[in-house]
Motif scaffolding. Structure first.
Motif, PDB file in Angstrom:
ATOM      1  N   GLN A   1       0.460   4.936   0.583  1.00 56.29           N
ATOM      2  CA  GLN A   1      -0.002   6.213   1.574  1.00 56.29           C
ATOM      3  C   GLN A   1       0.006   7.837   1.419  1.00 56.29           C
ATOM      4  OE1 GLN A   1       1.079   6.680   5.944  1.00 56.29           O
ATOM      5  NE2 GLN A   1      -1.429   6.638   5.798  1.00 56.29           N
TER       6      GLN A   1
ATOM      7  N   TYR B   1       0.932  -1.079  -0.045  1.00 55.10           N
ATOM      8  CA  TYR B   1      -0.327   0.168  -0.036  1.00 55.10           C
ATOM      9  C   TYR B   1       0.630   0.555   0.066  1.00 55.10           C
ATOM     10  CZ  TYR B   1      -3.695  -3.435   1.804  1.00 55.10           C
ATOM     11  OH  TYR B   1      -4.200  -3.775   2.183  1.00 55.10           O
TER      12      TYR B   1
ATOM     13  N   PHE C   1      -4.763   5.720   2.062  1.00 54.85           N
ATOM     14  CA  PHE C   1      -4.231   5.527   0.896  1.00 54.85           C
ATOM     15  C   PHE C   1      -4.132   4.784   0.137  1.00 54.85           C
ATOM     16  CE2 PHE C   1      -2.090   2.974   4.736  1.00 54.85           C
ATOM     17  CZ  PHE C   1      -2.535   3.486   6.391  1.00 54.85           C
TER      18      PHE C   1
ATOM     19  N   TYR D   1       0.408  11.303   2.957  1.00 54.63           N
ATOM     20  CA  TYR D   1       0.721  12.158   4.398  1.00 54.63           C
ATOM     21  C   TYR D   1       1.099  13.332   4.015  1.00 54.63           C
ATOM     22  CZ  TYR D   1       5.622  10.769   4.447  1.00 54.63           C
ATOM     23  OH  TYR D   1       6.762  10.615   4.627  1.00 54.63           O
TER      24      TYR D   1
END
Lengths: 106, 115
Positions: free
Chosen positions: A89, A87, A98, A91
């Motif tokens: 992700q 995965y 995700f 930020y």
């Protein structure tokens, strides 16, 4: 909300081969991107953060690249223990998101 | 040993409430932004929300499907973070993980919403 799109959904490779996984963001996330590995029945494990920095204890065969909206996770010389779901992700802003995951299978 | 341990999961009826806890050992939570992430059975990861440090105001942020129903809080004196879940729906059925930074994950606690 920033949408993260991973491709392919499933990648079939053989041990010893190289695998390239892609992650695209719907808008720029700079280098604020992480990659995680998840095996069945386990919590995800951080592999890469800041797009290209390996987390502690992660083998050098894992490498990340990219910035802005396009990112790549490369696994060189696949080992049997690398077959898992990966995965990405982002930020970059207050709302983390995700990708939907890429399953790496034999 | 560094550990995050979630607890409080279980079976709850639609419309019910549950409070999850995330207790840390071997590391302090007081100087860290803490997040909750969930994973429905057979599905991918979904970020639920996070809470800033007390120094940063203890501000909370939530994903859209969550906002207004869940509340994240922290008790630094107990080195614990909480997820209060209200008005639970079948779609909230998932494994719930707490995370410190990106690197430390708990083992998860399973929440099942079903009549």
């Amino acid at each position: 909300e920033i949408v993260m799109t991973q491709s392919p959904a499933t990648l079939s490779v053989s041990p010893g081969e190289r695998a390239t996984l892609s992650c695209r963001a719907s808008q720029s996330v700079s280098s604020n991107l992480a990659w995680f590995q998840q095996k069945p029945g386990q919590a995800p494990r951080l592999l890469i953060y800041d797009a290209s920095t390996r987390a502690t204890g992660i083998p050098a065969r894992f490498s990340g690249s990219g910035s802005g909206t396009e990112f790549t996770l490369t696994l060189s010389s696949l080992q049997s223990e690398d077959f898992a779901i990966y995965y990405c992700q982002q930020y970059n802003n207050w709302l983390y998101t995700f990708g939907q995951g890429t399953k790496l299978e034999i | 040993e560094v550990q995050l341990v979630e607890s409080g999961g279980g079976l709850v009826k639609p419309g019910g409430s549950l409070r999850l806890s995330c207790a840390a050992s071997g590391l302090s939570l007081s100087n860290a932004w803490m997040s909750w992430v969930r994973q429905a059975p057979g599905k991918g990861l979904e970020w639920v929300g996070r809470i800033s440090t007390k120094t940063d105001g203890g501000t909370t942020y939530y994903a859209a499907p969550i906002k207004g129903r869940f509340v994240i809080s922290r008790d630094d004196s107990k080195n614990t973070v909480y997820l209060q879940m209200n008005s639970l729906e079948n779609e909230d059925t998932a494994m719930y993980y707490c995370i410190r930074d990106l690197n430390y994950w708990g083992q998860g606690t399973l929440v099942t919403v079903s009549s």
